[in-house]
Design a protein around this motif. Sequence first.
Motif, PDB file in Angstrom:
ATOM      1  N   GLY A   1     -25.473  13.987 -21.825  1.00 26.71           N
ATOM      2  CA  GLY A   1     -26.044  15.061 -20.992  1.00 26.71           C
ATOM      3  C   GLY A   1     -25.656  16.449 -21.454  1.00 26.71           C
ATOM      4  N   LYS A   2     -25.273  16.560 -22.724  1.00 30.16           N
ATOM      5  CA  LYS A   2     -24.866  17.857 -23.284  1.00 30.16           C
ATOM      6  C   LYS A   2     -25.977  18.909 -23.146  1.00 30.16           C
ATOM      7  CE  LYS A   2     -24.938  17.655 -27.622  1.00 30.16           C
ATOM      8  NZ  LYS A   2     -24.877  17.519 -29.055  1.00 30.16           N
ATOM      9  N   GLY A   3     -27.209  18.509 -23.461  1.00 31.82           N
ATOM     10  CA  GLY A   3     -28.339  19.445 -23.412  1.00 31.82           C
ATOM     11  C   GLY A   3     -28.562  19.981 -22.005  1.00 31.82           C
TER      12      GLY A   3
ATOM     13  N   TRP B   1     -22.808  20.075 -42.966  1.00 32.85           N
ATOM     14  CA  TRP B   1     -23.848  19.101 -42.610  1.00 32.85           C
ATOM     15  C   TRP B   1     -23.211  17.724 -42.532  1.00 32.85           C
ATOM     16  CZ3 TRP B   1     -25.252  14.978 -45.710  1.00 32.85           C
ATOM     17  CH2 TRP B   1     -24.857  15.037 -47.054  1.00 32.85           C
ATOM     18  N   ALA B   2     -23.856  16.819 -41.808  1.00 30.91           N
ATOM     19  CA  ALA B   2     -23.286  15.479 -41.639  1.00 30.91           C
ATOM     20  C   ALA B   2     -24.398  14.464 -41.429  1.00 30.91           C
ATOM     21  CB  ALA B   2     -22.356  15.475 -40.421  1.00 30.91           C
ATOM     22  N   HIS B   3     -24.077  13.204 -41.750  1.00 31.26           N
ATOM     23  CA  HIS B   3     -24.966  12.089 -41.406  1.00 31.26           C
ATOM     24  C   HIS B   3     -24.676  11.719 -39.957  1.00 31.26           C
ATOM     25  CE1 HIS B   3     -26.574  11.026 -45.355  1.00 31.26           C
ATOM     26  NE2 HIS B   3     -25.386  11.338 -45.856  1.00 31.26           N
TER      27      HIS B   3
ATOM     28  N   PHE C   1     -22.134  26.232 -30.738  1.00 30.17           N
ATOM     29  CA  PHE C   1     -22.655  25.279 -31.735  1.00 30.17           C
ATOM     30  C   PHE C   1     -22.689  23.903 -31.071  1.00 30.17           C
ATOM     31  CE2 PHE C   1     -20.130  28.420 -33.982  1.00 30.17           C
ATOM     32  CZ  PHE C   1     -20.880  28.755 -35.095  1.00 30.17           C
ATOM     33  N   GLU C   2     -23.826  23.228 -31.163  1.00 31.51           N
ATOM     34  CA  GLU C   2     -23.901  21.830 -30.729  1.00 31.51           C
ATOM     35  C   GLU C   2     -23.771  20.987 -31.975  1.00 31.51           C
ATOM     36  OE1 GLU C   2     -27.701  22.212 -28.082  1.00 31.51           O
ATOM     37  OE2 GLU C   2     -26.926  20.170 -27.918  1.00 31.51           O
ATOM     38  N   LEU C   3     -22.647  20.337 -32.133  1.00 29.68           N
ATOM     39  CA  LEU C   3     -22.388  19.608 -33.374  1.00 29.68           C
ATOM     40  C   LEU C   3     -21.849  18.222 -33.079  1.00 29.68           C
ATOM     41  CD1 LEU C   3     -20.365  22.403 -35.206  1.00 29.68           C
ATOM     42  CD2 LEU C   3     -22.805  21.943 -35.456  1.00 29.68           C
TER      43      LEU C   3
ATOM     44  N   ALA D   1     -19.569  19.124 -28.387  1.00 34.58           N
ATOM     45  CA  ALA D   1     -19.995  17.849 -28.967  1.00 34.58           C
ATOM     46  C   ALA D   1     -20.024  16.801 -27.866  1.00 34.58           C
ATOM     47  CB  ALA D   1     -19.036  17.410 -30.071  1.00 34.58           C
ATOM     48  N   ALA D   2     -20.811  15.770 -28.085  1.00 30.77           N
ATOM     49  CA  ALA D   2     -20.936  14.714 -27.083  1.00 30.77           C
ATOM     50  C   ALA D   2     -21.623  13.519 -27.693  1.00 30.77           C
ATOM     51  CB  ALA D   2     -21.772  15.211 -25.914  1.00 30.77           C
ATOM     52  N   PRO D   3     -21.326  12.331 -27.198  1.00 32.27           N
ATOM     53  CA  PRO D   3     -22.143  11.198 -27.622  1.00 32.27           C
ATOM     54  C   PRO D   3     -23.562  11.392 -27.116  1.00 32.27           C
ATOM     55  CG  PRO D   3     -20.228  10.463 -26.353  1.00 32.27           C
ATOM     56  CD  PRO D   3     -20.285  11.950 -26.236  1.00 32.27           C
TER      57      PRO D   3
HETATM   58  P1  5GP Z   1     -30.258  14.481 -31.481  1.00 34.21           P
HETATM   59  O1  5GP Z   1     -30.925  13.690 -32.545  1.00 34.21           O
HETATM   60  O2  5GP Z   1     -30.027  13.688 -30.234  1.00 34.21           O
HETATM   61  O3  5GP Z   1     -30.925  15.806 -31.225  1.00 34.21           O
HETATM   62  O4  5GP Z   1     -28.806  14.908 -32.035  1.00 34.21           O
HETATM   63  C1  5GP Z   1     -27.976  13.951 -32.593  1.00 34.21           C
HETATM   64  C2  5GP Z   1     -26.608  14.486 -32.876  1.00 34.21           C
HETATM   65  O5  5GP Z   1     -26.576  15.390 -33.979  1.00 34.21           O
HETATM   66  C3  5GP Z   1     -25.953  15.227 -31.717  1.00 34.21           C
HETATM   67  O6  5GP Z   1     -24.723  14.613 -31.408  1.00 34.21           O
HETATM   68  C4  5GP Z   1     -25.741  16.599 -32.234  1.00 34.21           C
HETATM   69  O7  5GP Z   1     -24.619  17.223 -31.721  1.00 34.21           O
HETATM   70  C5  5GP Z   1     -25.608  16.394 -33.732  1.00 34.21           C
HETATM   71  N1  5GP Z   1     -25.958  17.621 -34.432  1.00 34.21           N
HETATM   72  C6  5GP Z   1     -26.986  18.443 -34.123  1.00 34.21           C
HETATM   73  N2  5GP Z   1     -27.005  19.499 -34.943  1.00 34.21           N
HETATM   74  C7  5GP Z   1     -25.957  19.361 -35.783  1.00 34.21           C
HETATM   75  C8  5GP Z   1     -25.457  20.163 -36.878  1.00 34.21           C
HETATM   76  O8  5GP Z   1     -25.968  21.226 -37.209  1.00 34.21           O
HETATM   77  N3  5GP Z   1     -24.376  19.684 -37.536  1.00 34.21           N
HETATM   78  C9  5GP Z   1     -23.762  18.525 -37.184  1.00 34.21           C
HETATM   79  N4  5GP Z   1     -22.697  18.162 -37.880  1.00 34.21           N
HETATM   80  N5  5GP Z   1     -24.199  17.750 -36.173  1.00 34.21           N
HETATM   81  C10 5GP Z   1     -25.287  18.157 -35.470  1.00 34.21           C
END
Ligand code: 5GP
Length: 189
Positions: free
Chosen positions: A21-23, A77-79, A104-106, A15-17
């Motif tokens: 640069g997580k990607g 899932w999350a907002h 998992f990128e979450l 996870a990262a803000p």
């Molecule tokens: P972005 O819009 O920049 O692609 O992603 C925004 C954020 O949503 C990122 O911090 C990412 O980690 C989070 N995110 C992406 N996929 C998921 C997911 O499947 N579940 C959750 N809870 N967060 C996610």
Amino acid sequence: MQKNKKYQGRLVVVAAPSGAGKGTLLKHVREQLPNIAMTVSATTRKPRPGERHGVEYYFYTSEAFDRLIAEDALVEWAHVHGQRYGTLKSELDRVLVGDNIVIFELDVQGMRRIRAMYPDMISVFIAPPSMEELKQRLILRGTNAAEDVVLRTKNAEKEMEAQHEFDHIVVNDEVERASHELMVIICDS
Ligand code: 5GP
């Protein structure tokens, strides 16, 4: 599918803000490690230029995402940043095979949910060198509208407060160094 699909292999939540640069770090790590599998999340966010359905994300309308929830198709899932993001059960089935290292990128909420299901997982928080640098990166990246940059910077402060909940914190000060640190954590933890 079982409610908590068992898995003997290694599970890693990163996870990262936004803008940390997580990607980029994960791209470097994937180039080095062949047996990494990553889930493709579902989102209501609109695709950025070049993003394809089923590759970066599964892109859904808000109504279609409601249906995924109603059908119990998501493990979590999350907002996040005013949109919804979630992990599909079908993606878990796809990646939890063999001896894959599954990443998992979450966001932080997703990390907590997956940790509740898989307490042995490894969690890594990618932090920017400073909040000022994070904001600059978000502006320079140019993929987000100005108001979205403001929202993502505000959310980053909240996310930084949760970094102590993670097993590891990697500061992305320099891509080569930080991606190497991330790779060592993924391989050796
Ligand atoms: P972005 O819009 O920049 O692609 O992603 C925004 C954020 O949503 C990122 O911090 C990412 O980690 C989070 N995110 C992406 N996929 C998921 C997911 O499947 N579940 C959750 N809870 N967060 C996610």
